[in-house]
Write an enzyme that holds these catalytic residues in place. Structure first.
Site, PDB file in Angstrom:
ATOM      1  N   ASP A 176     -24.212 -32.722  33.994  1.00 12.68           N
ATOM      2  CA  ASP A 176     -24.839 -33.455  35.102  1.00 12.68           C
ATOM      3  C   ASP A 176     -26.151 -32.755  35.452  1.00 12.68           C
ATOM      4  O   ASP A 176     -26.325 -32.210  36.544  1.00 12.68           O
ATOM      5  CB  ASP A 176     -23.900 -33.490  36.302  1.00 12.68           C
ATOM      6  CG  ASP A 176     -24.401 -34.426  37.400  1.00 12.68           C
ATOM      7  OD1 ASP A 176     -25.316 -35.225  37.111  1.00 12.68           O
ATOM      8  OD2 ASP A 176     -23.905 -34.331  38.532  1.00 12.68           O
ATOM      9  N   ASP A 236     -23.288 -31.230  43.914  1.00 12.07           N
ATOM     10  CA  ASP A 236     -23.202 -32.137  45.058  1.00 12.07           C
ATOM     11  C   ASP A 236     -21.846 -32.827  45.155  1.00 12.07           C
ATOM     12  O   ASP A 236     -21.555 -33.509  46.143  1.00 12.07           O
ATOM     13  CB  ASP A 236     -24.309 -33.184  45.007  1.00 12.07           C
ATOM     14  CG  ASP A 236     -24.344 -33.959  43.690  1.00 12.07           C
ATOM     15  OD1 ASP A 236     -23.339 -33.936  42.955  1.00 12.07           O
ATOM     16  OD2 ASP A 236     -25.390 -34.574  43.397  1.00 12.07           O
ATOM     17  N   GLN A 283     -34.829 -23.169  43.950  1.00 14.19           N
ATOM     18  CA  GLN A 283     -35.153 -24.533  44.333  1.00 14.19           C
ATOM     19  C   GLN A 283     -35.029 -24.713  45.841  1.00 14.19           C
ATOM     20  O   GLN A 283     -34.429 -23.888  46.541  1.00 14.19           O
ATOM     21  CB  GLN A 283     -34.238 -25.526  43.616  1.00 14.19           C
ATOM     22  CG  GLN A 283     -32.764 -25.351  43.920  1.00 14.19           C
ATOM     23  CD  GLN A 283     -31.884 -26.225  43.051  1.00 14.19           C
ATOM     24  OE1 GLN A 283     -32.324 -26.862  42.115  1.00 14.19           O
ATOM     25  NE2 GLN A 283     -30.594 -26.268  43.349  1.00 14.19           N
TER      26      GLN A 283
END
Length: 549
Positions: A415, A339, A285
Site C-alpha cells: 500500500d 492509516d 513527512q
C-alpha cells in the site's frame, strides 16, 4: 561551508596589514591604532584561534542552511534527488560568485565580514519560513528556492576571502599555511553542522525553528569576532551601526520564532482549508488531517491528498480484494497502510488469521487509532487482535527478515504510492520486489499500486517490468476513481494495479468477504483485457535502486 580554493590574498593598495613593517614606497596605508596593534601582537595565537573558531561556526551554519533547503524541498515537492541536485549545484555556483565579489571589500574586511554575517544570518534563518509561505500562498516554490539558495551561496562564498584577510592582519605568514588552517576549520565545521542537522536540529527543532536558531548562532559568531577582536577597524559611528544591525537581526529572528507558529497555521489554512484537525511532522513527512468531526475528512501526506473520506474505500478495495481472492489468505503482510484503510478491507475476509503492518511513520497509526473520524473510517482495524504493527521502513524491514516457514505470507499488499503518483522509486524497484518475493508462501500473491492512468505514461509498465524481473507473473487491472476522486474536480480518472504471483493469478472475488462497492469481477476482467491490449511490445526497463536497466 566553502568547498573551493582561494588563492593567496594579494597585497592591495590601501590594505591595512598589521605586521608592524613600514609601508613600501608608493603605498599609502592608514595607520592602525596602537591599542589594536598591541592587542593583536600580544597574543596572536589566541587571536588566530578566535578567527578559526568563527570560520568553524560559520561553516557549520552554512551547511545547515543547505540541508534545511534540501529537506524542505523534499517535504513539499518530493523527489529528493532533484531537490538536492538543484540546491547543491546552485549553492556551489553562487559561492564562487560570492568569493569573486568579496575582493571588492577586502580594504575593510572586518566591517564587510560583520555585514555579510548579519545578512546571512537573517536570510538563512528566515529561509524556511519564507519558502514555506511561497509554497502555500504563491505557488512558485522552485523559483523562490533557486533565488534564495543563490543569495545564501553568495554570502557564504564571501566568508573565506574576508577571513583570510583578517588572519593576515593578525600576523603576516605564508598564504598556504594560513589557507590550510582556515580550510581545515571550515571543513570540520561543515562536518559538525552536517551531523547535527539530522540527529539534533531536525528531530528537536524541525526545519523552521532549526533555521532560526542557526541564524541566531551565525549572527552572534560573526558579530562577536568583529566587534571584539577587530573593533577598532570601524569608526565609532560604523561600530554603533554594526551593534545595532546585529541586535536588529537577533530581534527579527526572535520575532519570527514567536510568530512562526502563526505563519504555519495561516499557510496551512490557505492550503488545506479552515478545518484542520491534526498536524504532525517528523523527519520523513508531514501529515495533515482536515474536515469536520462528523463529516468527510481529508488526509494529506507531504501536501499530497492521500485520502478523501467519501472515496476512501475505492483504491483500498481494488488493492486488497483481488489478491485475497486468488488463493489462501490466512497470513497477510501489509507494507505501508498505516492509516488502517486497506487493513479494514483485509479484515473483512473471514479466513484471515494474522496481519502484520509495516509502516515507517508511527504518527499515522496513532492518528488512525485516536482521531474519531479516521478511526471510524478505518473501522478501528488497527485495534483488531489479529493485527501486529512494526515501525520500520518497508525496504529496510524486508532486508532484515530471514525467510523461514514461520515467516512467509499468503498475501503481500504494497500500500505504497506508485512512482507516477510521487511515490519513492525504492518501493517499486526490482530489489524491493525481489526481497518481497522471498516471503511469499507457495501460492502466495503480491498486489501493488500502478498509479493513475494517463495516456502516454509508462509508470504501470515500469512497475510490471520490476515484478517480472523478480520472477513473477502479472495481471494488470484498473478501477474508475480512487481514494481522492470526489475531492478533485474534473472527470473521474482510473487507478491501475498489478497482481503478481509465481503462476498466473486469476482475477476473481472471494465469497468469504462482502462484495466490493467499487467494482465487480466482470469489471476487473474487462479492465485487465483492456490494459493487456495496451501493453507495449517493448516494455520499459525495470526500476532499480541504481536506475532503470
Amino acid at each position: 561551508m566553502i568547498n573551493h580554493p582561494v588563492g593567496p590574498p594579494p597585497a592591495q593598495p590601501g590594505l591595512d596589514l598589521d605586521d608592524g613593517s613600514p609601508p613600501r614606497p608608493g603605498r599609502s596605508l592608514t595607520s592602525l591604532p596602537a591599542r589594536r596593534r598591541s592587542r593583536l601582537r600580544a597574543r596572536p595565537k589566541l587571536a588566530r584561534l578566535v578567527v578559526l573558531l568563527a570560520a568553524f561556526v560559520c561553516a557549520a551554519c552554512g551547511l545547515v542552511y543547505e540541508l534545511e533547503l534540501v529537506a524542505l524541498g523534499d517535504y513539499l515537492l518530493g523527489d529528493s534527488v532533484t531537490q538536492t541536485s538543484v540546491v547543491l549545484s546552485v549553492m556551489v555556483f553562487a559561492m564562487g560568485l560570492g568569493s569573486l565579489l568579496a575582493k571588492r571589500f577586502t580594504r575593510r574586511p572586518a566591517t564587510a565580514f560583520a555585514l555579510v554575517e548579519c545578512a546571512l544570518a537573517l536570510t538563512g534563518g528566515l529561509s524556511v519560513l519564507a519558502l514555506y509561505s511561497c509554497w502555500a500562498w504563491i505557488g512558485r516554490y522552485q523559483a523562490a528556492m533557486v533565488g534564495l539558495t543563490c543569495l545564501i551561496g553568495v554570502l557564504i562564498g564571501a566568508e573565506i576571502p574576508l577571513l583570510m584577510t583578517l588572519i593576515q592582519r593578525i600576523r603576516r605568514e605564508d598564504a598556504g599555511r594560513a589557507a590550510a588552517d582556515l580550510f581545515a576549520a571550515d571543513y570540520v565545521g561543515a562536518l559538525i553542522g552536517g551531523l547535527a542537522f539530522p540527529f539534533l536540529i531536525l528531530p528537536l527543532l524541525g526545519p523552521g525553528s532549526g533555521a532560526l536558531v542557526t541564524g541566531a548562532v551565525n549572527a552572534v559568531a560573526g558579530g562577536a569576532l568583529v566587534l571584539w577582536l577587530f573593533r577598532e577597524e570601524p569608526d565609532p559611528r560604523a561600530r554603533r551601526l554594526l551593534w545595532g544591525g546585529c541586535a536588529l537581526v537577533l530581534a527579527l529572528l526572535a520575532s519570527a520564532a514567536l510568530w512562526s507558529g502563526a505563519v504555519e497555521r495561516a499557510a496551512r489554512q490557505a492550503l488545506y482549508g479552515g478545518q484542520i484537525r491534526s498536524v504532525s511532522q517528523n523527519r520523513d513527512q508531514e501529515i495533515v488531517l482536515t474536515g469536520p468531526a462528523e463529516g468527510p475528512l481529508r488526509l494529506y501526506v507531504d501536501g499530497r491528498l492521500a485520502v478523501c473520506g467519501p472515496d476512501a474505500y475505492r483504491g483500498d478495495e481494488a488493492l486488497v480484494h483481488p489478491a485475497m481472492a486468488a488463493g489462501p489468505d490466512g497470513r497477510v503482510l501489509l507494507l505501508g497502510g498505516g492509516d488502517g484503510l486497506a487493513l479494514r478491507e483485509v479484515l473483512r475476509h473471514s479466513g484471515v488469521r494474522s496481519v502484520l503492518v509495516v509502516d515507517p511513520d508511527p504518527e499515522l497509526p496513532r492518528l488512525a487509532r485516536t482521531d474519531p473520524g479516521l478511526a471510524a473510517l478505518s473501522g478501528r482495524s488497527l485495534d483488531d487482535p489479529r493485527v501486529r504493527t512494526a515501525e520500520a521502513d518497508p525496504l529496510d524491514w524486508l532486508r532484515g527478515v530471514r525467510p523461514s516457514p514461520g515467516q512467509s505470507f499468503d498475501v503481500v499488499l504494497a500500500d505504497l504510492p506508485a512512482p507516477a503518483d510521487g511515490g519513492p522509486v525504492k518501493f517499486h524497484s526490482q530489489e524491493f520486489y525481489g526481497l518481497t518475493t522471498r516471503l511469499l508462501a507457495p501460492g502466495g500473491r503480491l498486489a501493488v499500486r500502478g498509479g493513475e492512468e494517463q495516456p502516454g505514461r509508462q509508470g504501470l509498465w515500469q512497475v510490471e517490468s520490476g515484478l517480472r524481473a523478480a520472477g513473477l507473473r502479472t495481471v494488470p487491472y484498473a478501477v474508475t476513481g480512487g481514494a481522492t476522486a470526489s475531492c478533485r474536480p474534473g472527470p473521474a480518472s482510473s487507478q491501475s494495479f498489478l497482481l503478481a504471483a509465481a503462476a498466473q493469478p486469476p482475477l476473481t472475488l472471494s465469497p468469504d468477504a462482502p462484495p466490493p462497492r467499487a467494482f465487480t469481477a466482470d469489471g476487473l476482467r474487462a479492465s485487465a483485457a483492456r490494459l493487456t491490449a495496451l501493453r507495449p511490445l517493448r516494455p520499459p526497463a525495470a526500476l532499480t535502486l541504481l536506475g532503470p536497466h
